[in-house]
Motif scaffolding. Sequence first.
Motif, short mmCIF file in Angstrom:
data_model
loop_
_atom_site.label_atom_id
_atom_site.label_comp_id
_atom_site.label_asym_id
_atom_site.label_seq_id
_atom_site.Cartn_x
_atom_site.Cartn_y
_atom_site.Cartn_z
N HIS A 25 0.81 -1.22 0.00
CA HIS A 25 0.00 0.00 0.00
C HIS A 25 0.84 1.27 0.00
O HIS A 25 0.35 2.33 -0.40
CB HIS A 25 -0.93 0.01 1.21
N HIS A 26 2.08 1.20 0.45
CA HIS A 26 2.86 2.43 0.62
C HIS A 26 4.14 2.49 -0.19
O HIS A 26 4.80 3.53 -0.22
CB HIS A 26 3.20 2.61 2.11
N LEU A 27 4.50 1.41 -0.88
CA LEU A 27 5.74 1.43 -1.65
C LEU A 27 5.69 2.49 -2.74
O LEU A 27 6.70 3.17 -3.01
CB LEU A 27 5.98 0.04 -2.27
N GLU A 28 4.53 2.64 -3.37
CA GLU A 28 4.40 3.59 -4.47
C GLU A 28 4.33 5.04 -3.97
O GLU A 28 4.52 5.98 -4.75
CB GLU A 28 3.17 3.27 -5.31
N ASP A 29 4.09 5.23 -2.67
CA ASP A 29 3.99 6.59 -2.15
C ASP A 29 5.30 7.35 -2.29
O ASP A 29 5.31 8.57 -2.48
CB ASP A 29 3.60 6.56 -0.66
N GLY A 30 6.40 6.62 -2.16
CA GLY A 30 7.70 7.28 -2.16
C GLY A 30 7.93 7.99 -0.83
O GLY A 30 7.07 8.01 0.05
N ASN A 64 7.02 7.36 3.82
CA ASN A 64 6.10 6.23 3.97
C ASN A 64 6.65 4.96 3.32
O ASN A 64 6.58 3.86 3.90
CB ASN A 64 4.75 6.57 3.34
N ALA A 65 7.20 5.07 2.12
CA ALA A 65 7.76 3.91 1.44
C ALA A 65 8.95 3.35 2.22
O ALA A 65 9.10 2.13 2.35
CB ALA A 65 8.19 4.29 0.02
N GLY A 66 9.77 4.24 2.75
CA GLY A 66 10.93 3.80 3.53
C GLY A 66 10.53 3.09 4.81
O GLY A 66 11.09 2.04 5.14
N PRO A 98 14.09 2.04 -0.85
CA PRO A 98 13.23 0.85 -0.78
C PRO A 98 13.43 -0.15 -1.92
O PRO A 98 13.53 -1.36 -1.67
CB PRO A 98 11.82 1.45 -0.80
N ILE A 99 13.47 0.31 -3.15
CA ILE A 99 13.57 -0.61 -4.29
C ILE A 99 14.90 -1.36 -4.26
O ILE A 99 14.95 -2.57 -4.54
CB ILE A 99 13.41 0.14 -5.62
N ALA A 100 15.97 -0.69 -3.90
CA ALA A 100 17.27 -1.36 -3.81
C ALA A 100 17.23 -2.45 -2.75
O ALA A 100 17.76 -3.55 -2.94
CB ALA A 100 18.36 -0.34 -3.49
#
Length: 203
Positions: free
Chosen positions: A94-99, A102-104, A169-171
């Motif tokens: 739910h929050h990864l796309e927020d950047g 929140n994503a962190g 996050p993506i890394a």
Amino acid sequence: MEAFSDGVMAIAITLLVIEIRLPESQDDLLKQLLGLWPSYLAYLGSFATIGVIWLTHHAFFARIRQVNGPLQVGNLLVLLCVAFLPFPTTVLAHHLEDGGRNAGVATAFYFLTAAVQAGAWVVMWSAVRRDPTLLRPGYPATVARTETRQAAIGFVALAAIAVIGLFVPIAALTFYLVAVVGYALPAMAWPRHTRSRAGRASD
């Protein structure tokens, strides 16, 4: 114990897909499906995690002939983390796309859960290390020491990935998926190794 553990893992791995839902929107369907990429990524990571835990769990008990109290506690701690995993998976999706923050936070929370799971394996192998008679014949006490050390390294590595996830996050997710695949390979080889040992023993 294995049957109960298999049941918990089967339920947890099934619950992961429940949270992948289309938003209530009139947008183009293809756009909606592509927009769910954070859910797909979180699902893939968690499915792989539980899958590797299941493989490792069976490989573990292939080397164990009996259990004691500390080992049962360690096993419950592993199942605690497995049963909890659908929640951080949902948070991440739910929050990864927020950047941003929140994503962190969502990513770090996800990997802290994974780190606690690795810590549970330290408890399990420590129980065997303290009582090597739990091992099946043919397995030396050094197996428990080696596996305890590897589980501790896994805990530290996952905690480090959680810190990375707080900022990138993506890394962190990429590192984690590579690590899961790498960890799955020896876990998949253990059953064959165990059967070969059993065959030699019977000869």
